[in-house]
Scaffold this active site. Structure first.
Site, PDB file in Angstrom:
ATOM      1  N   MET A   1       0.771  -1.193   0.000  1.00  0.00           N
ATOM      2  CA  MET A   1       0.000   0.000   0.000  1.00  0.00           C
ATOM      3  C   MET A   1       0.812   1.256   0.000  1.00  0.00           C
ATOM      4  O   MET A   1       0.314   2.271   0.386  1.00  0.00           O
ATOM      5  CB  MET A   1      -1.044  -0.085   1.054  1.00  0.00           C
ATOM      6  CG  MET A   1      -1.052   0.395   2.439  1.00  0.00           C
ATOM      7  SD  MET A   1      -0.280   1.594   3.380  1.00  0.00           S
ATOM      8  CE  MET A   1       1.331   1.128   3.646  1.00  0.00           C
ATOM      9  N   PRO A   2       2.016   1.184  -0.492  1.00  0.00           N
ATOM     10  CA  PRO A   2       2.716   2.463  -0.621  1.00  0.00           C
ATOM     11  C   PRO A   2       1.961   3.394  -1.566  1.00  0.00           C
ATOM     12  O   PRO A   2       1.426   2.962  -2.583  1.00  0.00           O
ATOM     13  CB  PRO A   2       4.072   2.081  -1.216  1.00  0.00           C
ATOM     14  CG  PRO A   2       4.235   0.639  -0.921  1.00  0.00           C
ATOM     15  CD  PRO A   2       2.868   0.062  -0.907  1.00  0.00           C
ATOM     16  N   LEU A   3       1.904   4.655  -1.198  1.00  0.00           N
ATOM     17  CA  LEU A   3       1.390   5.705  -2.076  1.00  0.00           C
ATOM     18  C   LEU A   3       2.608   6.433  -2.616  1.00  0.00           C
ATOM     19  O   LEU A   3       3.402   6.968  -1.836  1.00  0.00           O
ATOM     20  CB  LEU A   3       0.490   6.664  -1.301  1.00  0.00           C
ATOM     21  CG  LEU A   3       0.105   7.962  -2.006  1.00  0.00           C
ATOM     22  CD1 LEU A   3      -0.703   7.685  -3.267  1.00  0.00           C
ATOM     23  CD2 LEU A   3      -0.674   8.863  -1.052  1.00  0.00           C
TER      24      LEU A   3
END
Length: 130
Positions: A1-3
């Site tokens: 879930m890195p942005l």
């Protein structure tokens, strides 16, 4: 879930080159940060020439308008994972897009589980949905 927020100079890359850049960054996120399939959050922002100022901090880097600045918002990665990501990003972006490693700046921002909502006004991590 890195942005991942990808900052580039406007009109320096074709749409296909921007796609290759974003795809390469996602490959590294999957490999170094164990981002699962379907977990891709990226924003590409093109800045007019002169609107990104990226000096060398006294390290002797020569930067051009090809500079790419990545801001990666994530939680729970180790120092080793982050350092592996820095190296993999520099190597892969050089190999896949021709980006000189001296034209890559990466900042990883640590967040907490309660700092994320993926929709519907719900903190999915806090509520155990993720």
């Amino acid at each position: 879930m890195p942005l991942v927020h990808i900052h580039v100079t406007e009109a320096r890359r074709t749409p296909e080159q921007l796609t290759r850049l974003a795809d390469t960054v996602q490959q590294v996120m999957s490999e170094c940060f164990a981002a699962p399939d379907g977990d891709r959050y990226q924003i590409i922002t093109e800045h007019k020439p002169g609107q990104m100022i990226a000096e060398d901090t006294g390290l002797g880097f020569e930067r051009t308008d090809d500079v790419v600045i990545l801001q990666i918002f994530q939680q729970g990665r180790t120092r080793d994972q982050k350092q592996a990501a820095y190296r993999a990003l520099a190597d892969r972006l050089r190999d896949q897009t021709g980006l000189k490693p001296s034209n890559l700046i990466v900042s990883i921002v640590e967040t907490a589980r309660e700092d994320w909502s993926f929709g519907n006004g719900i903190a999915q991590f806090v509520e155990g949905r993720l």
